[in-house]
Motif scaffolding. Structure first.
Motif, PDB file in Angstrom:
ATOM      1  N   GLY A 160       0.918  -1.345   0.070  1.00 19.02           N
ATOM      2  CA  GLY A 160      -0.002  -0.198   0.110  1.00 19.02           C
ATOM      3  C   GLY A 160       0.882   1.291   0.029  1.00 19.02           C
ATOM      4  N   GLY A 161       1.930   1.211  -0.460  1.00 17.41           N
ATOM      5  CA  GLY A 161       2.958   2.236  -0.854  1.00 17.41           C
ATOM      6  C   GLY A 161       2.466   3.392  -1.803  1.00 17.41           C
ATOM      7  N   GLY A 162       3.396   4.575  -1.760  1.00 16.57           N
ATOM      8  CA  GLY A 162       3.197   5.829  -2.512  1.00 16.57           C
ATOM      9  C   GLY A 162       2.483   6.653  -1.690  1.00 16.57           C
ATOM     10  N   ALA A 163       2.974   8.037  -2.077  1.00 11.54           N
ATOM     11  CA  ALA A 163       3.055   9.244  -1.281  1.00 11.54           C
ATOM     12  C   ALA A 163       1.449   9.524  -1.050  1.00 11.54           C
ATOM     13  N   LEU A 164       0.641   9.386  -1.983  1.00 14.69           N
ATOM     14  CA  LEU A 164      -1.034   9.633  -1.883  1.00 14.69           C
ATOM     15  C   LEU A 164      -1.565   8.986  -0.839  1.00 14.69           C
ATOM     16  N   LEU A 212      -3.618  21.351  -3.102  1.00 14.27           N
ATOM     17  CA  LEU A 212      -2.757  20.341  -2.175  1.00 14.27           C
ATOM     18  C   LEU A 212      -1.788  19.512  -2.959  1.00 14.27           C
ATOM     19  N   TYR A 213      -0.857  19.276  -2.044  1.00  9.95           N
ATOM     20  CA  TYR A 213       0.466  18.447  -2.571  1.00  9.95           C
ATOM     21  C   TYR A 213       0.963  17.316  -1.719  1.00  9.95           C
ATOM     22  N   CYS A 214       1.462  16.195  -1.858  1.00  8.91           N
ATOM     23  CA  CYS A 214       2.022  15.476  -1.287  1.00  8.91           C
ATOM     24  C   CYS A 214       3.253  14.817  -1.827  1.00  8.91           C
TER      25      CYS A 214
END
Length: 319
Positions: free
Chosen positions: A173-177, A226-228
Motif C-alpha cells: 500500500g505504498g506511495g505518497a498519496l 494540495l500536494y503530497c
C-alpha cells in the motif's frame, strides 16, 4: 471516568511506539497486551511500555478476554484482515489511517463492524488536533469571512528508501498519496466538505508508486490546492484564506502546535502545544466512545468512506 479502558496494540512499528507512549500517560487507559509477528519485538515493546502481556500472534491478542479495544498499527495492506479478525473477536477497533486500501475494503469493514455491533474508527489523529479544530471554530465564527482558498502540503525526502520499504512497495500500500496525501485531502474535506470537481497529476517512482501528487479541488465558491510527496523536504505549512482574512497553520500543520489569524492587518497567534506525541486527543475520543457505548467517534465511518472516495478519485484522475 470511573474505570480504565483496556487496550491492546497490534503491529509494533514506529507509530505504535509513539501511540503507546501517549497511551500509558493517559489516566483513562490501561495497556493490557501487545502483539507482533516478531515475538522478541513484542517482548521488548511490553517491557518498554509496561504492558501486562506480549503475544507472538495477533490472534492471541484478539482472543484476550481482558482487551476491550485494539489499536491496529500494521502495514496498510494488513488493515482489513486484522480489523476483521479483531471485530470477529468482538473487539472495538481503532485502525491507523488509511482505514482500508480502497472504498470497497472500507465498506466491507464498516459492514463487519455493524454486523458485530462493535466500535470502529480510523486513526486519523489530525482530526483531533487542537489547532486544526480551532481553525474550524474560527471559520464558523466568521473570523476570516467566507473561505475561498485552502493550501496544504505534506512532503519529505525519502527517495533513498529501499524498493521493499513500505513507501515504495505497491503490495504494501505504498506511495505518497495513500500514506501522506490523505492529510491534505482530509484538511480540505474537513473545512470545505466534498468538492464538485478534482484535478490531479502525479509522478511515479521506479516501483510504480507515486512519489508526488498535486491536486486541485474545486468547490462551488472555493478552491483547494494540495500536494503530497516523498521527493522533497518542505516546511509543510497550510493556510485557509477567506474574504476577510486568513488562518495559518505553520510547519507540520497536520500536527500543528500553533495557529495564526490575520485580518484587517491584525495578527493573533495562539500557541497550542499538543500533549505528548499528539495521539492523546484521539485516545480520549476512543475511551469516551467505549465508556458511553458508542459505535462511532467524531471522525465517523461516513467521514472515512468519503475521504477514501476522494483518494480513489485522485488516483484515478492522475493515472
Amino acid at each position: 471516568m470511573d474505570r480504565k479502558v483496556k487496550w491492546g496494540i497490534a503491529g509494533l512499528g514506529n507509530i505504535a511506539n509513539k501511540f503507546a507512549a501517549d497511551l500509558i500517560k493517559n489516566s483513562e487507559s490501561d495497556l493490557v497486551a501487545v502483539a507482533s509477528s516478531n515475538f522478541n519485538r513484542a517482548m521488548k515493546f511490553k517491557s518498554s511500555y509496561g504492558a501486562k502481556r506480549a503475544y507472538k500472534s495477533y490472534s492471541q491478542l484478539f482472543e484476550d478476554e481482558d482487551v476491550e479495544v485494539v489499536y491496529i498499527a500494521s502495514l496498510n495492506n494488513h488493515h482489513k484482515k486484522m480489523t476483521f479478525d479483531a471485530l470477529n473477536s468482538r473487539k472495538a477497533v481503532l485502525c491507523e489511517k488509511p482505514l482500508g486500501l480502497n472504498t470497497t475494503e472500507i465498506k466491507q469493514m464498516i459492514a463487519k463492524a455493524k454486523n458485530k455491533n462493535c466500535f470502529l474508527m480510523e486513526g486519523l489523529w489530525s482530526r483531533f488536533n487542537p489547532a486544526i479544530n480551532r481553525s474550524k471554530k474560527w471559520i464558523k465564527e466568521g473570523k476570516i469571512g467566507i473561505p475561498k482558498f485552502i493550501y496544504a502540503e505534506f512532503s519529505f525526502f525519502r527517495l533513498d528508501a529501499d524498493n521493499s520499504h513500505r513507501l515504495m512497495d505497491p503490495k504494501k500500500g505504498g506511495g505518497a498519496l495513500l500514506d501522506i496525501g490523505i492529510y491534505p485531502l482530509f484538511f480540505a474535506y474537513y473545512i470545505l466538505g466534498l468538492p464538485k470537481n478534482i484535478k490531479a497529476q502525479k509522478m511515479l517512482g521506479p516501483t510504480g508508486v507515486d512519489i508526488q501528487t498535486s491536486m486541485i479541488l474545486e468547490y462551488e465558491n472555493a478552491h483547494a490546492m494540495l500536494y503530497c510527496g516523498i521527493a522533497n523536504p518542505s516546511d509543510n505549512n497550510a493556510k485557509i484564506c477567506g474574504t476577510k482574512g486568513q488562518i495559518i497553520l505553520p510547519g507540520r500543520w497536520h500536527d500543528a502546535q500553533s495557529i495564526k489569524l490575520m485580518n484587517n492587518s491584525n495578527l493573533l497567534e495562539d500557541i497550542l502545544p499538543t500533549e505528548g506525541n499528539g495521539f492523546t486527543y484521539q485516545i480520549k475520543e476512543v475511551n469516551r466512545c467505549i465508556i458511553d457505548g458508542k459505535k462511532q467517534g467524531k471522525w465517523s465511518l461516513k467521514n472515512s468512506l468519503e475521504l477514501a472516495s476522494l483518494l480513489e478519485k485522485v488516483k484515478k484522475i492522475s493515472d
